[in-house]
Design an enzyme around this catalytic site. Sequence first.
Site, PDB file in Angstrom:
ATOM      1  N   PRO A   1      -2.744  -4.960  -7.105  1.00 39.56           N
ATOM      2  CA  PRO A   1      -2.290  -3.950  -6.144  1.00 39.56           C
ATOM      3  C   PRO A   1      -2.874  -4.239  -4.767  1.00 39.56           C
ATOM      4  O   PRO A   1      -3.779  -5.078  -4.631  1.00 39.56           O
ATOM      5  CB  PRO A   1      -2.867  -2.653  -6.715  1.00 39.56           C
ATOM      6  CG  PRO A   1      -4.074  -3.070  -7.490  1.00 39.56           C
ATOM      7  CD  PRO A   1      -3.806  -4.472  -7.994  1.00 39.56           C
TER       8      PRO A   1
ATOM      9  N   GLU B   1      10.157  -4.167  12.639  1.00 43.65           N
ATOM     10  CA  GLU B   1       9.926  -3.042  11.747  1.00 43.65           C
ATOM     11  C   GLU B   1       8.736  -2.219  12.259  1.00 43.65           C
ATOM     12  O   GLU B   1       7.639  -2.751  12.418  1.00 43.65           O
ATOM     13  CB  GLU B   1       9.601  -3.558  10.337  1.00 43.65           C
ATOM     14  CG  GLU B   1       9.269  -2.444   9.369  1.00 43.65           C
ATOM     15  CD  GLU B   1       8.918  -2.955   7.967  1.00 43.65           C
ATOM     16  OE1 GLU B   1       8.194  -3.964   7.855  1.00 43.65           O
ATOM     17  OE2 GLU B   1       9.367  -2.341   6.996  1.00 43.65           O
TER      18      GLU B   1
ATOM     19  N   GLU C   1      10.727  -8.407  -2.408  1.00 44.43           N
ATOM     20  CA  GLU C   1      11.249  -7.178  -1.777  1.00 44.43           C
ATOM     21  C   GLU C   1      10.449  -6.967  -0.499  1.00 44.43           C
ATOM     22  O   GLU C   1       9.301  -6.540  -0.548  1.00 44.43           O
ATOM     23  CB  GLU C   1      11.084  -5.976  -2.727  1.00 44.43           C
ATOM     24  CG  GLU C   1      11.829  -6.104  -4.043  1.00 44.43           C
ATOM     25  CD  GLU C   1      13.338  -6.127  -3.875  1.00 44.43           C
ATOM     26  OE1 GLU C   1      13.854  -5.717  -2.818  1.00 44.43           O
ATOM     27  OE2 GLU C   1      14.022  -6.578  -4.821  1.00 44.43           O
TER      28      GLU C   1
ATOM     29  N   PHE D   1       0.803  -1.232   0.000  1.00 41.57           N
ATOM     30  CA  PHE D   1       0.000   0.000   0.000  1.00 41.57           C
ATOM     31  C   PHE D   1       0.830   1.275   0.000  1.00 41.57           C
ATOM     32  O   PHE D   1       0.327   2.348  -0.319  1.00 41.57           O
ATOM     33  CB  PHE D   1      -0.917   0.010   1.243  1.00 41.57           C
ATOM     34  CG  PHE D   1      -0.175   0.233   2.538  1.00 41.57           C
ATOM     35  CD1 PHE D   1       0.260   1.496   2.902  1.00 41.57           C
ATOM     36  CD2 PHE D   1       0.114  -0.825   3.396  1.00 41.57           C
ATOM     37  CE1 PHE D   1       0.962   1.710   4.080  1.00 41.57           C
ATOM     38  CE2 PHE D   1       0.815  -0.632   4.570  1.00 41.57           C
ATOM     39  CZ  PHE D   1       1.237   0.648   4.904  1.00 41.57           C
TER      40      PHE D   1
ATOM     41  N   ARG E   1       7.993   3.708   4.498  1.00 40.10           N
ATOM     42  CA  ARG E   1       8.849   3.313   3.367  1.00 40.10           C
ATOM     43  C   ARG E   1       9.636   2.120   3.856  1.00 40.10           C
ATOM     44  O   ARG E   1      10.051   2.073   5.016  1.00 40.10           O
ATOM     45  CB  ARG E   1       9.834   4.424   3.003  1.00 40.10           C
ATOM     46  CG  ARG E   1       9.180   5.713   2.620  1.00 40.10           C
ATOM     47  CD  ARG E   1      10.208   6.765   2.272  1.00 40.10           C
ATOM     48  NE  ARG E   1      10.742   6.564   0.935  1.00 40.10           N
ATOM     49  CZ  ARG E   1      11.712   7.304   0.424  1.00 40.10           C
ATOM     50  NH1 ARG E   1      12.284   8.261   1.124  1.00 40.10           N
ATOM     51  NH2 ARG E   1      12.139   7.083  -0.803  1.00 40.10           N
ATOM     52  N   CYS E   2       9.860   1.176   2.958  1.00 43.65           N
ATOM     53  CA  CYS E   2      10.658   0.021   3.378  1.00 43.65           C
ATOM     54  C   CYS E   2      12.027   0.494   3.838  1.00 43.65           C
ATOM     55  O   CYS E   2      12.626  -0.076   4.739  1.00 43.65           O
ATOM     56  CB  CYS E   2      10.784  -0.979   2.246  1.00 43.65           C
ATOM     57  SG  CYS E   2      11.331  -0.230   0.717  1.00 43.65           S
TER      58      CYS E   2
END
Length: 482
Positions: free
Chosen positions: A184, A384, A256, A159, A289-290
């Site tokens: 998506p 995370e 990813e 997302f 953000r990753c």
Amino acid sequence: MSLTQVKPIDIRREALRIAGERVHRDEVIEVTYPYTGEVIGTVPKATLDDIRRAYRIARDYKPTLTRYERYQILMRAGEIIASRLDEISRVITLESGLCRKDSLYEVGRASDVLLFAANQALVDDGAVFSCDLTHHGKSRKVYTTKEPLLGVITAITPFNHPLNQVIHKVAPAIATNNRVVLKPSEKTPLTAFVLADILYEAGLPPQMLSVVTGDPREIADEMLTHPDVDLVTFTGGVAIGKYIAAKAVYKRQILELGGNDPIIVMEDADVEEAATLAASGSYKNSGQRCTAVKRMLVHEKVADQFVELLVRKTKALNYGDPMDPHTDMGTVIDEEAAIHFERVVNEAIADGAKLLAGHVRSGALYAPTVLDHVKPEMTVALQETFGPVSPVIRFKDIDEAIRISNGTAYGLSSSVCTNRLDYITRFVRELNVGSVNVREVPGYRLELTPFGGIKDSGLGYKEGVLEAMKSFCNTKTYSLPW
Ligand code: NAD
């Protein structure tokens, strides 16, 4: 909550795009604006038959676009996106709660992806090997040529960047003449439909791209195991990434996954610069953000100065109404996520961390938050935290900094703030990550350059336009007698 900047919302009733054909279904998923909770659109729940039809059409179509035609389609799509910048940014903001500054930036990045993919489509990276290199060699040559996959690419996206995550999969696929079935995130699916229509308008044969939405529990397994799928490219969390790794047997997999990137500030650093990088790396895109800065590892000699500057920059941030052009940070994806951040921060405070800014929640709006004296083993630092939280961990020397940095399951990217070459060489060698950025945020990259992580952040196969194009091809060799 002021809504002065929000125009009345037309609810978008989206259809699937099965090879360009618009298909509606009675069962839908509602998409909401995280700032107000209003429903702003619906997308269909695809059936298994819809999914199978999308793969069948894709499989039966053999793309014949020349390199120049692929270049033209991608460049034209970039022009259309540039001409509709404001509208697309608005859709991103509505479905994600990201502020307009972030969504405008994202549309700009998407244009870069298209530009790089278009240019790369013109490059023939075939190689030639002379065969008379050894005593039993021959006077002939081996040539390599890249071919699109025989089967179809499944692309599944998260997302956090509703446009950029999608375009990083679709543009390299077009540049290499592949066919894609894209799903998506059901949290932010609307922008993907806008993009698909732009690509069709730019001349993409519709059989090369289908966009499907639905309940992943109903349709995801089919997308991972369908016999016509050759490759699964996935960006998202570790749990689903590992599920895919186990499920999509004998499919090429590009995964990813999550990150827990540090910024490491050494005692010789320009502390003002480091605090600026830390704040922007932590709060941009609402911290989702990753490669967001998720841990701040600071040498004890400069920690007080760093924290003071960080707190000042954090408090100066204008957060709130995502549609207000002056807002620096909008909401996170939903209230559930914001409640999760509240919980892990509360837990850290109870374990001795010191709250210095933020930690205020209203629905999906969570204030940028600074926590000092965090221990590496606290959940807020070990796991995370996909939101605007800045946990500061103090360390004594570079050995401890490297140990703490490598001490989580993740290995995506990193930032190091120092000018000492001895430190820099150690960080580049010893950090177990995919990227090390000296005096830049962990997220710094070109859309062209290799990007991706190791350990739980990914299998080491990279994305970025160049690497994605390599993954999306089979290399065929042929040899000729001269
Ligand atoms: P998520 O893993 O919850 O969802 C990602 C996608 O997987 C969605 O489209 C979802 O519908 C789909 N999905 C759900 N169940 C599935 C199943 N069983 N099989 C296949 N697909 C399924 O991730 P998210 O919450 O949307 O995104 C946040 C995560 O993504 C974070 O962990 C973030 O770090 C990561 N991320 C990684 C990168 C990177 O490049 N490494 C970039 C951005 C985000």
